[in-house]
Scaffold this active site. Structure first.
Site, PDB file in Angstrom:
ATOM      1  N   GLU A 135       0.822  -1.209   0.000  1.00  0.00           N
ATOM      2  CA  GLU A 135       0.000   0.000   0.000  1.00  0.00           C
ATOM      3  C   GLU A 135       0.859   1.263   0.000  1.00  0.00           C
ATOM      4  O   GLU A 135       0.543   2.248  -0.675  1.00  0.00           O
ATOM      5  CB  GLU A 135      -0.946   0.002   1.212  1.00  0.00           C
ATOM      6  CG  GLU A 135      -1.958  -1.131   1.234  1.00  0.00           C
ATOM      7  CD  GLU A 135      -3.038  -1.003   0.169  1.00  0.00           C
ATOM      8  OE1 GLU A 135      -3.030  -0.010  -0.585  1.00  0.00           O
ATOM      9  OE2 GLU A 135      -3.893  -1.900   0.086  1.00  0.00           O
TER      10      GLU A 135
ATOM     11  N   ARG B 123       0.760   3.835  -3.313  1.00  0.00           N
ATOM     12  CA  ARG B 123       0.093   5.106  -3.058  1.00  0.00           C
ATOM     13  C   ARG B 123       1.092   6.242  -2.815  1.00  0.00           C
ATOM     14  O   ARG B 123       1.037   7.276  -3.475  1.00  0.00           O
ATOM     15  CB  ARG B 123      -0.860   4.983  -1.867  1.00  0.00           C
ATOM     16  CG  ARG B 123      -1.940   3.932  -2.055  1.00  0.00           C
ATOM     17  CD  ARG B 123      -2.953   3.966  -0.925  1.00  0.00           C
ATOM     18  NE  ARG B 123      -3.740   2.738  -0.868  1.00  0.00           N
ATOM     19  CZ  ARG B 123      -5.039   2.684  -0.592  1.00  0.00           C
ATOM     20  NH1 ARG B 123      -5.708   3.779  -0.348  1.00  0.00           N
ATOM     21  NH2 ARG B 123      -5.673   1.521  -0.547  1.00  0.00           N
TER      22      ARG B 123
ATOM     23  N   ASP C  43      -4.963  -9.978  -8.450  1.00  0.00           N
ATOM     24  CA  ASP C  43      -5.190  -9.107  -9.603  1.00  0.00           C
ATOM     25  C   ASP C  43      -3.939  -8.471 -10.206  1.00  0.00           C
ATOM     26  O   ASP C  43      -3.593  -8.696 -11.367  1.00  0.00           O
ATOM     27  CB  ASP C  43      -6.214  -8.017  -9.251  1.00  0.00           C
ATOM     28  CG  ASP C  43      -5.909  -7.315  -7.926  1.00  0.00           C
ATOM     29  OD1 ASP C  43      -4.909  -7.656  -7.269  1.00  0.00           O
ATOM     30  OD2 ASP C  43      -6.687  -6.409  -7.544  1.00  0.00           O
TER      31      ASP C  43
ATOM     32  N   GLU D 276     -11.754   0.426 -10.856  1.00  0.00           N
ATOM     33  CA  GLU D 276     -11.336  -0.540 -11.873  1.00  0.00           C
ATOM     34  C   GLU D 276     -12.159  -0.468 -13.160  1.00  0.00           C
ATOM     35  O   GLU D 276     -11.616  -0.566 -14.270  1.00  0.00           O
ATOM     36  CB  GLU D 276     -11.365  -1.959 -11.311  1.00  0.00           C
ATOM     37  CG  GLU D 276     -10.287  -2.256 -10.297  1.00  0.00           C
ATOM     38  CD  GLU D 276     -10.577  -1.664  -8.926  1.00  0.00           C
ATOM     39  OE1 GLU D 276      -9.621  -1.496  -8.133  1.00  0.00           O
ATOM     40  OE2 GLU D 276     -11.765  -1.364  -8.645  1.00  0.00           O
TER      41      GLU D 276
ATOM     42  N   THR E  90      -0.744   0.649 -10.412  1.00  0.00           N
ATOM     43  CA  THR E  90      -2.041   0.094 -10.012  1.00  0.00           C
ATOM     44  C   THR E  90      -2.843   1.062  -9.144  1.00  0.00           C
ATOM     45  O   THR E  90      -3.989   0.787  -8.822  1.00  0.00           O
ATOM     46  CB  THR E  90      -1.847  -1.249  -9.290  1.00  0.00           C
ATOM     47  OG1 THR E  90      -3.065  -1.992  -9.312  1.00  0.00           O
ATOM     48  CG2 THR E  90      -1.374  -1.046  -7.862  1.00  0.00           C
TER      49      THR E  90
END
Length: 668
Positions: free
Chosen positions: A215, A219, A397, A566, A653
């Protein structure tokens, strides 16, 4: 002469001088005095009249005073004599210029069909510009709530009007939203976010405790690196306001140095899941497992940091993960969602009971850093997959996403060192088509299911909203960011590319219908699909007018919506590649639903508990990715395709754009 020549004696004495270039004045004089002109023009009364008329016309143009008052404005300070001389001169020059000016170019003449098409194109452009502005307004509204009630916290809780630190306390929303503000041209927010980063972030990185490696990388590290590039890089001052771009790179480097602990403390090439920032240590989760997607979704960011900093250590550590996964057994390119790092939570090589995990001969000591670095292949920790659960939703994913994107970021076919990534991606997509793709009944929606017990177990018709990243990835992999028309014209699409592009469009349709089938027009977190051996009565989306109300099943526990990006991400990519306007229209419908049901009047947007009920119950949380991803992708979907072209930028992502290697400026 024996034979007559093809010209007369007169031609022998021919004066070639008449073909030489002559000035306009000489030509005019020559014409006026030649006998031919005298004979043909002077004898003719009409000719005489025209000559006289022409002379009078020229005289009139030269002697008539100008009536243009504008010519006097620059000579007010002159005396009267000078004034009249200048005015007459200006007027004469103007008249002569008019006499010898070129004929105006006539505008092109269009057929009625062409005029209609041009008018329609102008109207369409105006419509999407207006809609893009509405998305920008929504971003301003979301930021206003965060700034008012939660500035410096990771997330806003808009209903209770307070902040929450659920991601380690590094101000994740500030960093996640920064490059969105840059792309939208909201320089006030760029300045506010940049000022907070300059004042607070370095100190927080130095003193905070546990953060999740994945994360924090996608980010915070990704956001800083993107902001660095978009604000101009090392060779420029900020082009959007805020601090010098060097600051973003310096803080990113400081953060990455601490995140590297997850790699150096691990006994395998697979990094630990958590890092303790203040003491540069790391540990695994209590069960010793990491998500496959988490450990394989770090490479874009670490590679780019190495490229712009000139220090290869970041890229080397991150790429060892994919090189290791390449050696592990797979099912038609598909992998389980967990990978084992250790037998349990560790601290400096000890398990939960304090016993040494590593034989002495498997421990190396790095005298330059005084850190103990475990051998990559410690005897009892091999970094193998754990379990057999295969899915492209949570924990699986972005592994598939980064196989493609890391390859593209490193130059695609131009870099032979990374071709194994593309091979792994292509094999995996064949596995998806063979093992995971099904059609619903009664209306045949194409979806991607799961294999909870591996290829030999039963198939589950469950599809997370997270899987809706896949249409965009498939389309990107097919054309490598080019438009479909250009890729086909240049004969760049293989049979597999065309199959993947077709699957991408079918899956995008399914993802959109997951929205339109509900009462709110917003998708649930998880959906099931009606197949021959699975159906549940009474669990539809609530929109009885939807054609697919009996195809999509939404269980009560799965009806929440987290403002996820998404689907709009895939709509953005597919619109760029296919140029089909339906993807824009679908995106607009989704945006309108967000506006109608998730907007909080006092500022911000909120997640929902149940998308099948109207009015929906609200959850009191605005995820950072709503500003960092969802609104960014919708904004780009409605905008000019020349902004952030897909063959020049790779979105990580978390939607932070990173330039591909061929586009990276020599900033270091």
């Amino acid at each position: 002469m024996s034979k007559s020549l093809p010209y007369s004696t007169k031609d022998v004495n021919y004066d070639n001088a008449k073909f030489r270039h002559r000035s306009f004045t000489k030509a005019l004089n020559q014409t006026m005095v030649t006998s031919n002109v005298k004979r043909e023009c002077v004898r003719c009364s009409t000719g005489k009249f025209l000559v006289v008329l022409m002379l009078f016309g020229v005289a009139y143009l030269m002697l008539t005073p100008s009536k243009n008052s504008d010519s006097t404005t620059h000579v007010v300070a002159l005396n009267k004599t000078d004034y009249h001389m200048n005015a007459t001169t200006l007027s004469t020059g103007t008249k002569l210029k008019r006499l010898f000016r070129k004929a105006p170019r006539l505008p092109p003449r269009f057929s009625p069909d062409e005029m209609h098409a041009n008018n329609r194109s102008t109207v369409e452009a105006s419509k999407w510009n207006a809609r893009q502005q509405k998305v920008r307004d929504s971003f301003l509204h979301a930021w206003s709530g965060y700034k008012r009630y939660a500035m410096g916290f990771d997330e806003l809780m808009p209903l209770s009007k307070r902040g929450n630190d659920g991601l380690g306390g590094l101000g994740a929303t500030v960093v996640d939203a920064l490059d969105t503000a840059m792309i939208m041209g909201v320089d006030d927010i760029v300045s506010e976010a940049g000022s907070w980063i300059q004042t607070h972030l370095s100190e927080r990185i130095a003193h905070k405790g546990d953060v999740n490696l994945f994360e924090t990388t996608i980010r915070v590290l990704g956001g800083l690196l993107s902001a660095y590039h978009l604000s101009g890089g090392l060779n420029a001052s900020s082009i959007h306001g805020g601090p010098n771009p060097r600051l973003y790179l310096e803080i990113a480097t400081s953060l990455a140095d601490r995140l590297l602990s997850a790699f150096t403390f691990s006994p395998t090439p697979i990094p630990f899941s958590d890092v303790v920032l203040h003491d540069k240590s790391a540990h695994s989760s209590p069960d010793g497992l990491s998500s496959t997607s988490e450990v394989s979704t770090l490479q874009l960011e670490f590679n780019y940091l190495s490229q712009i900093s000139g220090d290869s250590k970041y890229s080397l550590a991150a790429m060892r993960v994919l090189e290791h996964i390449k050696t592990l057994p797979k099912v038609e390119g598909l992998v389980p969602i967990y990978i084992r790092i250790s037998s349990g939570r560790t601290t400096n090589g000890l398990d939960l009971l304090g016993h040494a995990l590593f034989p002495l001969e498997d421990i190396l000591f790095d005298v330059t850093t005084s850190n103990t670095i475990k051998h990559l292949y410690a005897a009892n920790n091999t970094g193998a997959f754990s379990g057999e659960n295969i899915r492209l939703g949570s924990r699986g994913d972005s592994y598939y996403e980064y196989l493609l994107k890391v390859w593209l970021q490193q130059g695609g076919n131009r870099s032979s060192n990374f071709t194994y990534l593309h091979s792994m991606y292509e094999e995996a997509m064949k596995g998806v088509r063979h093992l995971l793709v099904r059609k619903s009944i009664p209306n045949g929606l194409v979806f991607v299911g799961e294999l909870p017990y591996g290829a030999s177990g039963s198939f589950s018709p469950k599809m997370d909203h997270l899987v809706c990243f896949l249409p965009g990835t498939l389309a990107l992999g097919a054309t490598k960011g080019l438009t479909k028309s250009k890729a086909m014209k240049e004969n760049l699409l293989s049979v597999d590319d065309l199959e993947n592009l077709g699957l991408a469009e079918e899956l995008a349709k399914t993802c959109f219908e997951m929205y339109s089938v509900t009462s709110t027009g917003l998708a649930p977190e998880i959906a099931y699909f009606h197949v021959e051996d699975f159906f549940e009565e009474g669990h539809d989306g609530g929109n009885k007018s939807s054609q697919y109300v009996n195809d999509i099943i939404i269980r009560p526990a799965d009806r929440h919506n987290l403002l996820r990006p998404e689907t709009v991400e895939s709509l953005f990519v597919l619109y760029r590649i296919t140029e089909d306007p339906k993807y824009r229209e679908w995106g607009w419908q989704i945006f309108e639903a967000f506006e109608k049901y998730t907007k909080v009047d006092s500022g911000g947007y909120t997640s929902l508990n149940d998308v099948t009920a109207v009015p929906p119950h609200r959850r009191d949380k605005m995820e950072t990715f709503f500003l960092g991803e969802t609104l960014k992708y919708i904004y780009l979907l409605f905008g000019d395709s020349n902004i952030m072209p897909l063959d020049k930028f790779i979105f990580n992502t978390e939607a932070h754009p990173i330039p591909v290697s061929a586009s990276i400026r020599s900033d270091a």
